[in-house]
Design an enzyme around this catalytic site. Structure first.
Site, mmCIF file in Angstrom:
data_model
loop_
_atom_site.group_PDB
_atom_site.id
_atom_site.type_symbol
_atom_site.label_atom_id
_atom_site.label_comp_id
_atom_site.label_asym_id
_atom_site.label_seq_id
_atom_site.Cartn_x
_atom_site.Cartn_y
_atom_site.Cartn_z
ATOM 1 C CG HIS A 120 -12.550 3.749 -28.476
ATOM 2 N ND1 HIS A 120 -11.510 3.933 -27.593
ATOM 3 C CD2 HIS A 120 -11.972 3.452 -29.669
ATOM 4 C CE1 HIS A 120 -10.352 3.749 -28.209
ATOM 5 N NE2 HIS A 120 -10.600 3.474 -29.488
ATOM 6 C CE LYS B 232 0.380 -2.038 -31.234
ATOM 7 N NZ LYS B 232 -0.805 -1.191 -31.397
ATOM 8 N NE ARG C 162 -9.282 8.520 -35.052
ATOM 9 C CZ ARG C 162 -8.250 8.020 -34.401
ATOM 10 N NH1 ARG C 162 -8.033 8.400 -33.161
ATOM 11 N NH2 ARG C 162 -7.432 7.163 -34.968
ATOM 12 C CB SER D 199 -6.004 5.183 -26.870
ATOM 13 O OG SER D 199 -7.285 4.638 -27.001
HETATM 14 O O1 PNS Z 1 -7.622 -0.282 -31.944
HETATM 15 P P1 PNS Z 1 -6.721 -0.895 -32.968
HETATM 16 O O2 PNS Z 1 -5.373 -1.212 -32.348
HETATM 17 O O3 PNS Z 1 -6.616 -0.079 -34.224
HETATM 18 O O4 PNS Z 1 -7.396 -2.305 -33.395
HETATM 19 C C1 PNS Z 1 -6.787 -3.148 -34.333
HETATM 20 C C2 PNS Z 1 -7.542 -4.487 -34.476
HETATM 21 C C3 PNS Z 1 -7.704 -5.179 -33.123
HETATM 22 C C4 PNS Z 1 -8.910 -4.228 -35.049
HETATM 23 C C5 PNS Z 1 -6.707 -5.356 -35.462
HETATM 24 O O5 PNS Z 1 -5.367 -5.310 -35.055
HETATM 25 C C6 PNS Z 1 -7.157 -6.811 -35.514
HETATM 26 O O6 PNS Z 1 -8.219 -7.103 -35.982
HETATM 27 N N1 PNS Z 1 -6.289 -7.716 -35.003
HETATM 28 C C7 PNS Z 1 -6.561 -9.121 -34.979
HETATM 29 C C8 PNS Z 1 -5.636 -9.901 -35.910
HETATM 30 C C9 PNS Z 1 -6.213 -10.048 -37.308
HETATM 31 O O7 PNS Z 1 -7.278 -10.593 -37.497
HETATM 32 N N2 PNS Z 1 -5.451 -9.544 -38.296
HETATM 33 C C10 PNS Z 1 -5.788 -9.735 -39.683
HETATM 34 C C11 PNS Z 1 -6.474 -8.647 -40.408
HETATM 35 S S1 PNS Z 1 -6.750 -7.125 -39.658
#
Ligand code: PNS
Length: 160
Positions: free
Chosen positions: A17, A41, A90, A129
């Protein structure tokens, strides 16, 4: 002024990150790291801890800001006046997942939100993570995975 958002759960921040944050900060005027408040979560680190960890790690990067967000990513982007999201890739699995998230975000934003990708460095391609937490609980050396102070925090929580 070109602003980008780098969103994620960051439970906790890894060296992968941090590399994406640094590279984005060298290319764009402002980078907002968006830390997701995910009520479904239960993260290992609280929202406050996740934000504090990132703030400590980016203290030498003046054009990076860290903020928590809840709900739609597109709403958060709009609140920051930003329509570009940065994600790290990745491997091909990340690409499949992120590209479908990007398509969703494009639909939600009626084509306004763009997602750009930075390929991870080879040495960081196995860093996650999830891996860091699994290895921390086995008391493995994490210097290739997370900043030293994050390793200490992980082991405080996970080593019995
Ligand atoms: O590190 P992660 O858990 O892969 O991040 C995921 C994240 C935060 C980028 C994604 O879950 C997100 O954007 N959540 C917000 C909700 C949202 O907008 N969802 C609609 C399309 S992704």
């Amino acid at each position: 002024m070109t602003k980008v958002i780098y969103p994620g759960s960051f439970d906790p921040l890894t060296l992968g990150h941090l590399d994406i944050i640094k590279r984005a900060a060298s290319m764009f005027d402002e980078v907002y790291v968006g830390v997701l408040v995910n009520r479904e979560k239960t993260p290992l680190f609280s929202l406050e801890e996740r934000v504090n960890i990132i703030n400590k790690a980016i203290c030498d990067l003046p054009n990076v800001k860290v903020e928590a967000f809840e709900g739609l990513l597109w709403d958060f982007c709009q609140s920051k006046g930003c329509n570009v999201v940065v994600k790290g890739l990745r491997n091909s699995e990340d690409f499949e997942y992120e590209n479908s998230q990007a398509a969703l975000n494009s639909i939600i934003s009626k084509g306004e939100l763009e997602t750009i990708y930075l390929g991870s460095r080879q040495s960081l391609s196995i860093v996650s993570s999830t891996n860091a937490k699994a290895l921390a609980s086995l008391n493995v050396d994490l210097k290739e995975f997370v900043p030293d102070f994050v390793e200490e925090l992980l082991k405080e929580k996970l080593v019995k």
